[in-house]
Design a protein around this motif. Structure first.
Motif, PDB file in Angstrom:
ATOM      1  N   ARG A  71     -16.153  25.821  35.776  1.00 14.81           N
ATOM      2  CA  ARG A  71     -14.888  25.158  35.430  1.00 14.81           C
ATOM      3  C   ARG A  71     -14.538  25.331  33.959  1.00 14.81           C
ATOM      4  N   ASP A  72     -15.559  25.297  33.094  1.00 15.88           N
ATOM      5  CA  ASP A  72     -15.332  25.373  31.649  1.00 15.88           C
ATOM      6  C   ASP A  72     -16.519  26.111  31.023  1.00 15.88           C
ATOM      7  N   VAL A  73     -16.287  27.322  30.583  1.00 16.80           N
ATOM      8  CA  VAL A  73     -17.359  28.159  30.040  1.00 16.80           C
ATOM      9  C   VAL A  73     -17.992  27.517  28.807  1.00 16.80           C
ATOM     10  N   SER A  74     -17.186  27.021  27.910  1.00 16.48           N
ATOM     11  CA  SER A  74     -17.740  26.435  26.674  1.00 16.48           C
ATOM     12  C   SER A  74     -18.661  25.264  26.972  1.00 16.48           C
ATOM     13  N   ARG A  75     -18.239  24.373  27.845  1.00 14.66           N
ATOM     14  CA  ARG A  75     -19.089  23.226  28.204  1.00 14.66           C
ATOM     15  C   ARG A  75     -20.357  23.683  28.912  1.00 14.66           C
ATOM     16  N   ALA A  76     -20.235  24.670  29.786  1.00 14.39           N
ATOM     17  CA  ALA A  76     -21.415  25.180  30.493  1.00 14.39           C
ATOM     18  C   ALA A  76     -22.422  25.766  29.510  1.00 14.39           C
ATOM     19  N   VAL A  77     -21.935  26.521  28.537  1.00 11.94           N
ATOM     20  CA  VAL A  77     -22.832  27.138  27.552  1.00 11.94           C
ATOM     21  C   VAL A  77     -23.526  26.071  26.716  1.00 11.94           C
ATOM     22  N   VAL A  78     -22.812  25.054  26.305  1.00 11.94           N
ATOM     23  CA  VAL A  78     -23.435  23.969  25.536  1.00 11.94           C
ATOM     24  C   VAL A  78     -24.522  23.292  26.365  1.00 11.94           C
ATOM     25  N   ALA A  79     -24.207  22.954  27.610  1.00  8.85           N
ATOM     26  CA  ALA A  79     -25.183  22.276  28.475  1.00  8.85           C
ATOM     27  C   ALA A  79     -26.399  23.160  28.734  1.00  8.85           C
ATOM     28  N   LEU A  80     -26.174  24.435  28.980  1.00  6.85           N
ATOM     29  CA  LEU A  80     -27.291  25.350  29.231  1.00  6.85           C
ATOM     30  C   LEU A  80     -28.123  25.570  27.980  1.00  6.85           C
ATOM     31  N   SER A  81     -27.473  25.682  26.845  1.00  4.10           N
ATOM     32  CA  SER A  81     -28.200  25.832  25.580  1.00  4.10           C
ATOM     33  C   SER A  81     -29.060  24.598  25.312  1.00  4.10           C
ATOM     34  N   ALA A  83     -30.351  22.802  27.465  1.00  8.23           N
ATOM     35  CA  ALA A  83     -31.451  22.830  28.434  1.00  8.23           C
ATOM     36  C   ALA A  83     -32.473  23.928  28.112  1.00  8.23           C
ATOM     37  N   GLY A  84     -32.235  24.657  27.013  1.00  7.15           N
ATOM     38  CA  GLY A  84     -33.191  25.681  26.597  1.00  7.15           C
ATOM     39  C   GLY A  84     -32.934  27.073  27.136  1.00  7.15           C
ATOM     40  N   VAL A  85     -31.767  27.289  27.755  1.00  7.66           N
ATOM     41  CA  VAL A  85     -31.427  28.595  28.312  1.00  7.66           C
ATOM     42  C   VAL A  85     -31.017  29.540  27.177  1.00  7.66           C
ATOM     43  N   ASP A  86     -31.444  30.802  27.263  1.00  3.48           N
ATOM     44  CA  ASP A  86     -31.072  31.805  26.259  1.00  3.48           C
ATOM     45  C   ASP A  86     -29.624  32.235  26.462  1.00  3.48           C
ATOM     46  N   ILE A  87     -28.814  32.096  25.411  1.00  3.63           N
ATOM     47  CA  ILE A  87     -27.419  32.507  25.431  1.00  3.63           C
ATOM     48  C   ILE A  87     -27.364  33.932  24.887  1.00  3.63           C
ATOM     49  N   MET A  88     -26.871  34.854  25.705  1.00  2.00           N
ATOM     50  CA  MET A  88     -26.798  36.260  25.316  1.00  2.00           C
ATOM     51  C   MET A  88     -25.445  36.611  24.696  1.00  2.00           C
ATOM     52  N   LEU A  89     -24.402  35.902  25.122  1.00  2.00           N
ATOM     53  CA  LEU A  89     -23.052  36.119  24.612  1.00  2.00           C
ATOM     54  C   LEU A  89     -22.350  34.774  24.589  1.00  2.00           C
ATOM     55  N   ASP A  90     -21.976  34.324  23.391  1.00  2.29           N
ATOM     56  CA  ASP A  90     -21.218  33.080  23.274  1.00  2.29           C
ATOM     57  C   ASP A  90     -19.846  33.261  23.913  1.00  2.29           C
ATOM     58  N   PRO A  91     -19.181  32.158  24.270  1.00  3.68           N
ATOM     59  CA  PRO A  91     -17.874  32.269  24.917  1.00  3.68           C
ATOM     60  C   PRO A  91     -16.883  33.093  24.101  1.00  3.68           C
ATOM     61  N   VAL A  92     -16.211  34.001  24.799  1.00  2.26           N
ATOM     62  CA  VAL A  92     -15.160  34.831  24.206  1.00  2.26           C
ATOM     63  C   VAL A  92     -14.008  34.916  25.196  1.00  2.26           C
ATOM     64  N   ASN A  93     -12.824  35.164  24.664  1.00 12.39           N
ATOM     65  CA  ASN A  93     -11.658  35.386  25.516  1.00 12.39           C
ATOM     66  C   ASN A  93     -11.614  36.856  25.880  1.00 12.39           C
ATOM     67  N   GLY A  94     -11.710  37.144  27.181  1.00 10.30           N
ATOM     68  CA  GLY A  94     -11.535  38.499  27.673  1.00 10.30           C
ATOM     69  C   GLY A  94     -10.094  38.693  28.083  1.00 10.30           C
ATOM     70  N   ALA A 100     -18.930  34.229  29.024  1.00  8.11           N
ATOM     71  CA  ALA A 100     -20.141  34.133  28.223  1.00  8.11           C
ATOM     72  C   ALA A 100     -21.263  34.711  29.077  1.00  8.11           C
ATOM     73  N   ALA A 101     -22.427  34.901  28.491  1.00  8.76           N
ATOM     74  CA  ALA A 101     -23.558  35.417  29.266  1.00  8.76           C
ATOM     75  C   ALA A 101     -24.820  34.677  28.869  1.00  8.76           C
ATOM     76  N   ILE A 102     -25.633  34.403  29.873  1.00 11.90           N
ATOM     77  CA  ILE A 102     -26.921  33.754  29.666  1.00 11.90           C
ATOM     78  C   ILE A 102     -27.997  34.615  30.309  1.00 11.90           C
ATOM     79  N   GLN A 103     -29.230  34.267  30.012  1.00 11.55           N
ATOM     80  CA  GLN A 103     -30.360  34.985  30.599  1.00 11.55           C
ATOM     81  C   GLN A 103     -31.220  33.988  31.352  1.00 11.55           C
ATOM     82  N   ASP A 104     -31.581  34.348  32.598  1.00 13.42           N
ATOM     83  CA  ASP A 104     -32.440  33.446  33.359  1.00 13.42           C
ATOM     84  C   ASP A 104     -33.884  33.593  32.891  1.00 13.42           C
ATOM     85  N   THR A 105     -34.782  32.854  33.489  1.00 10.78           N
ATOM     86  CA  THR A 105     -36.181  32.832  33.046  1.00 10.78           C
ATOM     87  C   THR A 105     -36.910  34.147  33.294  1.00 10.78           C
ATOM     88  N   ALA A 106     -36.326  35.030  34.125  1.00  9.42           N
ATOM     89  CA  ALA A 106     -36.938  36.337  34.388  1.00  9.42           C
ATOM     90  C   ALA A 106     -36.252  37.454  33.605  1.00  9.42           C
TER      91      ALA A 106
END
Length: 127
Positions: A71-81, A83-94, A100-106
């Motif tokens: 629903r909201d990329v910025s809020r999702a990235v903040v919540a995931l960050s 929670a300790g999730v690696d953020i690969m690409l901060d939110p950008v307007n395409g 944005a992009a994150i990396q899972d535990t694998a």
């Protein structure tokens, strides 16, 4: 988390969109849904969306990614960050979405996105 994470497809990195489309559309018979020049195309692979992304559209160059709508990329990235999730690409307007992009535990890449019209309603364009 306050965001709903919905798997919408898989993004495959390609060097040449025309060559990739020839294979996936013409050889495999998948239906082209959308194309944005030489940057990006999405195909219907029998109920699953397969996105073909040229280097300029790849969240992490050369790596496939799950496409996850939120629903909201910025809020999702903040919540995931938080929670300790690696953020690969901060939110950008395409061209068509906020992403944005994150990396899972694998080490797999997950591309989070919100279509621009939805982002404008939720206020997610100020990233």
């Amino acid at each position: 988390m306050t965001n709903e994470f919905t798997l919408r497809g898989v993004m495959l990195p390609v060097e040449n969109l025309d060559t990739a489309l020839h294979f996936y559309r013409d050889t495999l018979g998948w239906t082209l849904r959308f194309r944005d020049g030489d940057r990006y195309a999405s195909l219907d692979a029998g109920g699953t969306t397969i996105a073909l992304a040229a280097p300029v559209e790849q969240p992490v160059k050369g790596q496939p990614a799950l496409l996850v709508k939120v629903r909201d990329v910025s809020r999702a990235v903040v919540a995931l960050s938080d929670a300790g999730v690696d953020i690969m690409l901060d939110p950008v307007n395409g061209p068509h979405e906020v992403r944005a992009a994150i990396q899972d535990t694998a080490g797999n890449i997950i591309s989070l996105y919100t279509p621009l019209e939805a982002a404008a309603v939720s206020g997610g364009l100020d990233v």
